[in-house]
Design a protein around this motif. Structure first.
Motif, PDB file in Angstrom:
ATOM      1  N   ARG A 143      54.268  14.484  -8.207  1.00 22.87           N
ATOM      2  CA  ARG A 143      53.664  15.533  -8.537  1.00 22.87           C
ATOM      3  C   ARG A 143      54.100  16.496  -7.594  1.00 22.87           C
ATOM      4  N   GLU A 147      49.583  20.212  -6.941  1.00 25.87           N
ATOM      5  CA  GLU A 147      49.258  19.781  -8.550  1.00 25.87           C
ATOM      6  C   GLU A 147      48.170  18.731  -8.035  1.00 25.87           C
ATOM      7  N   ARG A 148      47.390  18.619  -9.100  1.00 26.36           N
ATOM      8  CA  ARG A 148      46.317  17.642  -8.877  1.00 26.36           C
ATOM      9  C   ARG A 148      46.422  16.818 -10.512  1.00 26.36           C
ATOM     10  N   ARG A 149      45.941  15.741 -10.616  1.00 28.73           N
ATOM     11  CA  ARG A 149      45.853  15.154 -12.061  1.00 28.73           C
ATOM     12  C   ARG A 149      44.854  15.308 -12.556  1.00 28.73           C
ATOM     13  N   ASP A 150      44.348  15.549 -13.830  1.00 29.87           N
ATOM     14  CA  ASP A 150      43.227  15.612 -14.436  1.00 29.87           C
ATOM     15  C   ASP A 150      43.048  14.464 -15.319  1.00 29.87           C
ATOM     16  N   TYR A 151      41.747  13.587 -14.740  1.00 30.36           N
ATOM     17  CA  TYR A 151      41.558  12.545 -15.750  1.00 30.36           C
ATOM     18  C   TYR A 151      40.008  12.800 -16.383  1.00 30.36           C
ATOM     19  N   GLY A 152      39.918  14.163 -16.501  1.00 34.96           N
ATOM     20  CA  GLY A 152      38.521  14.605 -17.014  1.00 34.96           C
ATOM     21  C   GLY A 152      38.467  13.980 -18.613  1.00 34.96           C
ATOM     22  N   ASP A 153      39.358  13.759 -19.021  1.00 31.83           N
ATOM     23  CA  ASP A 153      39.432  13.431 -20.507  1.00 31.83           C
ATOM     24  C   ASP A 153      38.987  11.996 -20.930  1.00 31.83           C
ATOM     25  N   ARG A 154      38.897  11.045 -19.584  1.00 34.16           N
ATOM     26  CA  ARG A 154      38.931   9.611 -19.738  1.00 34.16           C
ATOM     27  C   ARG A 154      37.574   9.289 -19.386  1.00 34.16           C
TER      28      ARG A 154
END
Length: 177
Positions: A143, A147-154
């Motif tokens: 990363r 930067e942050r990972r986006d898991y909002g669609d899961r």
């Protein structure tokens, strides 16, 4: 696929209807395969050191080959872990040690120079795969700063959240009613 997936399941367990695409990329699969290869090679070096040294004309170096086997097993385990980048870096360092060791065995007094040359070519090929896997893993899993990972669609539900609403109530009614 669903027959084998459901073979060992209890009747109360959910059935596997189909499997989706793997979450592993080709670089992740390459790293995983290299990890298993490393463990297998390490076991061969650990338990077949005498045969390896005889084949390469390096008799008397069995302890070193066994130590290399332990190194390979450790690198393979790291490659299979979440620290796959460290495991792949360890594999590359080990490949360098292997090349130096095999290079030292390429002398005129060694009647098995042909076998050593073949081993050097094989190590070079695996080293190339290690470099490819390490570069791909670094690009895929590193990363950027901040930067942050986006898991909002899961949702965690295979068919989505809306398809799962009320499912527990329906199953409970079916069991009780």
């Amino acid at each position: 696929m669903s027959f084998f997936s459901n073979l060992k399941r209890n009747k109360s367990d959910p059935k596997v209807i189909s499997s989706g695409p793997s979450s592993l990329s080709s670089s992740d699969r390459l790293a995983r395969n290299l990890g298993w290869f490393s463990i297998g090679l390490g076991l061969v070096e650990l338990f077949g050191a005498h045969r390896i040294t005889r084949t390469l004309g390096m008799e008397g170096q069995e302890t070193m080959v066994r130590a290399y086997g332990l190194r390979e097993i450790g690198a393979g385990m790291m490659t299979l872990s979440v620290d796959k980048e460290l495991g792949l870096a360890s594999r590359i360092a080990g490949d360098g040690i292997d090349v130096v060791t095999l290079g030292a065995a390429m002398h005129r007094d060694n009647p098995r120079q042909d076998n050593v040359a073949i081993a050097l070519v094989l190590v070079a090929g695996v080293t190339l795969l290690d470099f490819i896997a390490a570069g791909a893993a670094r690009g895929r899993h590193t990363r950027r700063l901040g930067e942050r990972r986006d898991y909002g669609d899961r949702s965690g539900f295979p068919k989505g959240l809306s398809a799962s609403r009320g499912l527990a109530k329906e199953k409970a009614r079916a069991l009780l009613g």
